[in-house]
Scaffold this motif. Structure first.
Motif, mmCIF file in Angstrom:
data_model
loop_
_atom_site.group_PDB
_atom_site.id
_atom_site.type_symbol
_atom_site.label_atom_id
_atom_site.label_comp_id
_atom_site.label_asym_id
_atom_site.label_seq_id
_atom_site.Cartn_x
_atom_site.Cartn_y
_atom_site.Cartn_z
ATOM 1 N N THR A 139 0.847 -1.197 0.000
ATOM 2 C CA THR A 139 0.000 0.000 0.000
ATOM 3 C C THR A 139 0.880 1.244 0.000
ATOM 4 O OG1 THR A 139 -1.714 -1.201 1.165
ATOM 5 C CG2 THR A 139 -1.827 1.197 1.289
ATOM 6 N N ASN A 192 -2.285 -1.290 9.553
ATOM 7 C CA ASN A 192 -3.088 -0.701 8.479
ATOM 8 C C ASN A 192 -3.173 -1.698 7.323
ATOM 9 O OD1 ASN A 192 -4.518 1.280 7.062
ATOM 10 N ND2 ASN A 192 -2.649 2.068 6.093
ATOM 11 N N SER A 194 -4.578 -3.830 4.384
ATOM 12 C CA SER A 194 -5.646 -3.761 3.371
ATOM 13 C C SER A 194 -6.392 -5.087 3.375
ATOM 14 C CB SER A 194 -5.057 -3.546 1.979
ATOM 15 O OG SER A 194 -4.028 -2.606 2.008
HETATM 16 MG MG LIG Z 1 -1.973 -2.877 2.149
#
Ligand SMILES: [Mg+2]
Ligand SMILES: Nc1ncnc2c1ncn2[C@@H]1O[C@H](COP(=O)(O)OP(=O)(O)OP(=O)(O)O)[C@@H](O)[C@H]1O
Length: 317
Positions: A139, A192, A194
């Motif tokens: 990300t 964090n 995804s």
């Molecule tokens: Mg990610």
């Protein structure tokens, strides 16, 4: 025990040549210079150990990118390295006659891909695949690429058009906090993480300026809404709402101050992602106005607010 690794035998070969072990010792003997190998194809002999030692040496020397032929290996620094992503560095890679000759970097990949589109008589789509295990930095890397293109492929904005709409590049960047609020969650491996896959398409015009973007998402981990592993959390957006809603919104959305909800475990963990205001502003910039946002935040089914179960089993209102 003799072992065959990439065509080498770990014992002496029949012709009396050097054994793999000797090759290994020779290679690792030059450990002080290992970090200078900026392309894994230069590692010889190629074994798991030599490749990892090379990457380890580069990591220790704050060199987080290494080429592997036409692939880029990115190591997660797990610390802020601002000079690695500065606008000045973006411009350096963009202006370089041969960006691949500069140090390996995600900007070199971004720039080369950009040039590949540019240089062809008939424009041909280019794809960058970002893969890795959870927490590897996919990300982060996608965000870096989007920021890079927002700088190098920015469309010239007249004052007038600027007044009418946010710059397209800004809107593309604003899609990140929104997607991450609704699709990311704190897991054991990544605060964090995804919980969905995405295919981001950036569209360029014939002058190589960014004119739009499309994001397709897939495989959202919907089960997380009702079921989270211990020590993990639900999607960020729920915590953002609980922590960031105004007094009026709390009343409207049936969220008493300080209430705890069985579907929202570990709310005491404070993450930088828990920022409702950032999500709201990003939504606004994307054209999602406040009434539409409020409709989203107070998800209703047949006129009944869909609220979360309270830990204490008490009704919410
Ligand atoms: Mg990610
Ligand atoms: N290049 C980098 N510089 C500094 N920190 C980084 C970098 N890459 C990743 N990180 C840190 O590592 C964390 C995890 O990275 P990221 O969320 O991109 O992983 P991911 O591969 O997308 O994982 P998942 O598959 O779980 O979504 C980031 O929140 C950030 O703190």
């Amino acid at each position: 025990m003799l072992q065959q690794v990439n065509g080498h035998s770990s014992g002496s070969d029949a012709q009396g040549g050097k054994s793999l072990r000797e090759d290994l010792q020779e290679f690792l003997g030059g450990e002080a210079l290992l970090h200078e190998l900026d392309d894994l194809t230069k590692v010889n002999p190629v074994t798991l150990e030599t490749v990892l030692r090379c990457l380890q040496a580069r990591y220790a020397a704050d060199m987080f990118y290494t080429s592997a032929g036409c692939t880029l290996v990115a190591l997660n620094p797990f610390k802020p390295v601002p000079q690695l992503y500065s606008p000045a560095l973006m411009r350096e890679y963009h202006a370089a006659p041969q960006p691949q000759k500069l140090r390996p970097h995600i900007f070199a990949v971004g720039e080369q891909t950009y040039r590949n589109v540019q240089s062809l008589i008939e424009p041909v789509n280019q794809s960058i695949i970002v893969s890795g295990e959870s927490g590897a930095g996919k990300t982060w890397t996608s965000r870096c690429l989007m920021k890079f293109y927002a700088v190098v492929a920015a469309s010239p904005t007249s004052l007038e058009s600027h007044k009418i709409a946010e710059r397209i590049e800004q809107r593309i960047l604003n899609s990140n906090p929104v997607m991450e609020a609704f699709g990311n969650a704190c897991t054991l491996r990544n605060n964090n993480s995804s919980r969905f896959g995405k295919f981001i398409q950036l569209q360029l015009n014939s002058a190589q300026q960014m004119t739009g973007a499309a994001v397709q998402t897939y495989l959202l981990e919907k089960t997380r809404v009702t079921c989270q592993a211990s020590s993990e959390r639900n999607f960020h957006i729920f915590y953002q709402i609980c922590k960031g809603a105004s007094v009026d919104e709390r009343l409207q959305w049936h969220l008493p101050e300080g209430a705890s909800f069985s579907w929202l475990p570990n709310p005491e963990r404070t993450l930088e992602e828990d920022c409702f205001q950032v999500t709201r502003e990003a939504m606004l910039h994307l054209g999602i106005d406040i009434p539409t946002q409020n409709n989203i935040f107070q998800v209703r089914r047949k006129g009944i607010p869909l609220t979360f179960g309270r830990c204490d089993g008490q009704p919410l209102s």
